[in-house]
Write a protein that holds these residues in place. Structure first.
Motif, mmCIF file in Angstrom:
data_model
loop_
_atom_site.group_PDB
_atom_site.id
_atom_site.type_symbol
_atom_site.label_atom_id
_atom_site.label_comp_id
_atom_site.label_asym_id
_atom_site.label_seq_id
_atom_site.Cartn_x
_atom_site.Cartn_y
_atom_site.Cartn_z
ATOM 1 N N CYS A 231 0.633 -1.618 -0.190
ATOM 2 C CA CYS A 231 0.045 0.021 -0.333
ATOM 3 C C CYS A 231 0.566 1.348 0.194
ATOM 4 O O CYS A 231 1.612 1.053 0.620
ATOM 5 N N ASP A 232 0.533 1.955 -0.615
ATOM 6 C CA ASP A 232 1.289 3.192 -0.154
ATOM 7 C C ASP A 232 2.856 3.169 -1.492
ATOM 8 O O ASP A 232 3.683 2.723 -0.265
ATOM 9 N N PRO A 233 2.780 2.093 -2.387
ATOM 10 C CA PRO A 233 4.074 1.818 -2.380
ATOM 11 C C PRO A 233 5.437 2.508 -2.034
ATOM 12 O O PRO A 233 6.733 1.579 -2.139
ATOM 13 N N ASP A 234 5.223 3.819 -2.573
ATOM 14 C CA ASP A 234 7.057 4.888 -2.754
ATOM 15 C C ASP A 234 7.253 5.164 -1.393
ATOM 16 O O ASP A 234 8.419 6.057 -1.475
ATOM 17 N N ARG A 235 5.833 4.978 -0.176
ATOM 18 C CA ARG A 235 6.297 6.056 0.935
ATOM 19 C C ARG A 235 7.214 4.876 1.465
ATOM 20 O O ARG A 235 7.070 3.322 1.593
ATOM 21 N N PHE A 236 8.761 5.012 2.747
ATOM 22 C CA PHE A 236 9.425 4.071 3.071
ATOM 23 C C PHE A 236 8.626 3.491 4.825
ATOM 24 O O PHE A 236 8.517 5.089 5.368
ATOM 25 N N ASP A 237 8.089 2.716 4.636
ATOM 26 C CA ASP A 237 7.326 3.045 5.576
ATOM 27 C C ASP A 237 7.605 0.526 6.655
ATOM 28 O O ASP A 237 7.331 -0.089 6.793
#
Ligand code: HEM
Length: 482
Positions: free
Chosen positions: A392-398
């Protein structure tokens, strides 16, 4: 509290979720049976455009192809068929297929350099060697090297001062080269004076030769410039390594390095050992495969941490609580769960190996298609790891997505930084140990702040490198004793 990432059901292959192209229709059973057509993909002139743009920006090109054409993309140039595979189920099928159905063909320059090591060998020879070598990088073996890793981290930090700027990519390359050389052959990398380290460095630089594939065929005939340096480095590396092999065979005193283990391993019959040449090929393969990959995984981790202070803060808290200012040991690794999540997430966004290729000697079925023999089948970690169907929200560093309950909901091959199946990375355990020990040893003492003038770009060569280096300012941090 709800996790930010919901658990997505595994979409069926070819379901147009992110890649919503009408061309990605599932073929009818009759057409699929006849095998007389190919999956969608760029056609005619656009194949040429595809090839040209691949030279310029392969990642953007792959992304475009996957978004437009879906889970199986087909490209044809003359008699050559290329496939790009973008679904975990298909990736699993290809990677886990037996080697007589799917093989890896190494670029000629790599074969010339590495001979028949695990990276470049095939079939029964590869199977036999993999079976023999798998225990050499076993968890317990790797554990013994943790003091080497910590010592090298200490050495690196001795030269660091608060407020100075370093190119962290270079620092990580130097650090991992030092660690790999020491654990592999007990060679010291000090002030660049060690001959073997110098030769290894030159060989590693030359892996960029794939940028100039035409040179491969001329390599043996020409001896000027880069090619001469390559040959000299290879000869020098081989001379030193063979000398070491002969010494170790005669001198039985215990040296705790991988070279000794390579000399000691036996085949299933309990007596057949590796020949000198086989030991040389395997040792060099591990050096090449293990050095740059780990260094770039760490480099991108430092970059991501510098952009996400909230993650950095959480990481520091864990390190302060678990290591409390001491040297991290392998025994600490199990307690460093957030550190592991950070490293996993960094390898998701910036997988050191960003693409894997296979070829099928015989016709092969994938989904509803028949893949003609001799095709090139590509699977990109970079692409798959950023697929919104699985992240989910793949470009976010999480890093939170790596909480065990969240990770367990994803299909296995949505994340495959170390590949899978018969050619799975043999150094995975080693890479995790080096990565986590280096990350924790450095992050507990330093914050790395991205230089304000640093440009960020991707250079997808043999590994995924930062195009303009990675200059960072060192800030000494105060360890919070808990
Ligand atoms: C973060 C670090 C690393 C990453 C991301 C990585 C990734 C990979 C991947 C994706 C493959 C499979 C390639 C394919 O399927 O075509 C592979 C193979 C391999 N890796 Fe690693 N690697 C890392 C570190 C290491 C280390 C530390 C070593 C050795 C000390 C190593 C040795 C090898 C070897 C020998 C192979 C070939 C295995 C075979 O074909 O059977 N790697 N690696």
């Amino acid at each position: 509290m709800l996790n930010r990432e919901q658990s997505p059901p595994t979409p069926a292959p070819s379901a147009p979720m992110r890649f919503s192209s009408p061309q990605n229709a599932i073929p009818t059973a009759a057409a699929a049976k006849s095998g007389d057509f190919y999956p969608p993909g760029p056609k005619g002139l656009s194949v040429l455009a595809h090839c040209l743009s691949r030279q310029r920006n392969p990642l953007a090109d792959l992304y475009k192809a996957a978004s437009r054409y879906g889970d199986i993309v087909h490209m044809q140039l003359g008699r050559r068929h290329d496939y790009l595979i973008n679904h975990p189920d298909y990736i699993k099928a290809v990677l886990c297929a037996p080697q007589n159905e799917m093989c890896r063909s190494a670029p000629p320059v790599l074969k010339r350099m590495l001979g028949s090591g695990l990276l470049t060998s095939q079939g029964d020879y590869h199977r036999r060697h993999k079976r023999m070598l798998a225990p050499t990088l076993h968890k317990e073996m790797v554990r013994q090297w943790s003091s080497v890793i910590s010592t090298y981290c200490e050495r690196l930090q001795q030269a660091w001062r608060h407020g100075i700027e370093v190119d962290i990519e270079r620092e990580m390359l130097r650090l991992t080269l030092g660690i790999v050389l020491k654990t592999l052959v007990s060679a010291e990398l000090e002030q660049g004076t060690d001959q073997m380290a110098k030769a290894a460095n030159t060989l590693i630089e030359m892996t960029d030769f794939r940028k100039l594939p035409v040179i491969d065929d001329l390599l043996d005939k020409i001896a000027v410039g880069r090619i001469r340096r390559f040959k000299e480095a290879k000869d020098q590396f081989d001379t030193i390594l063979y000398r070491m092999i002969h010494q170790r065979r005669t001198d039985t005193s215990q040296i705790n390095d991988l070279l000794c283990v390579l000399l000691w391993v036996r085949d299933e019959d309990g007596c057949t050992a590796l020949t000198d040449e086989e030991v040389r090929d395997e040792a060099l393969s591990m050096l090449i495969a293990g050095h740059e990959t780990t260094a770039h995984a760490l480099t991108w981790t430092w970059y991501l941490l510098s952009q996400h202070p909230e993650v950095e803060q959480k990481l520091h808290s864990e390190l302060d609580a678990v290591i409390s200012g001491g040297l991290p040991r392998t025994g600490d690794l199990e307690s460093l769960s957030y550190t592991r999540m950070v490293f996993s997430e960094a390898m998701r966004l910036y997988p050191p190996l960003w693409i894997i290729a296979r070829r099928n000697p015989k016709a092969w079925s994938l989904g509803n298609y028949t893949i003609p023999p001799g095709s090139f089948i590509y699977m990109s970690q970079y692409l798959m790891h950023r697929d919104a169907r699985f992240f989910c929200d793949p470009d976010r560093f999480d890093p939170e997505r790596w909480r065990p309950e969240m990770a367990a909901r994803r299909p296995k091959y949505s994340y495959f930084p170390f590949g899978g199946g018969p050619r799975q990375c043999i150094g995975e355990g080693f890479a995790w140990t080096v990565g986590l020990l280096v990350l924790s040893a450095i992050a507990q003492r330093w914050r790395l702040v991205l230089s304000s003038v640093q440009r960020i770009g991707l250079e997808p060569l043999l590994t995924l490198r930062p195009k303009y280096g990675m200059r960072m300012i060192l800030e000494k941090r105060k360890i919070q004793m808990l």
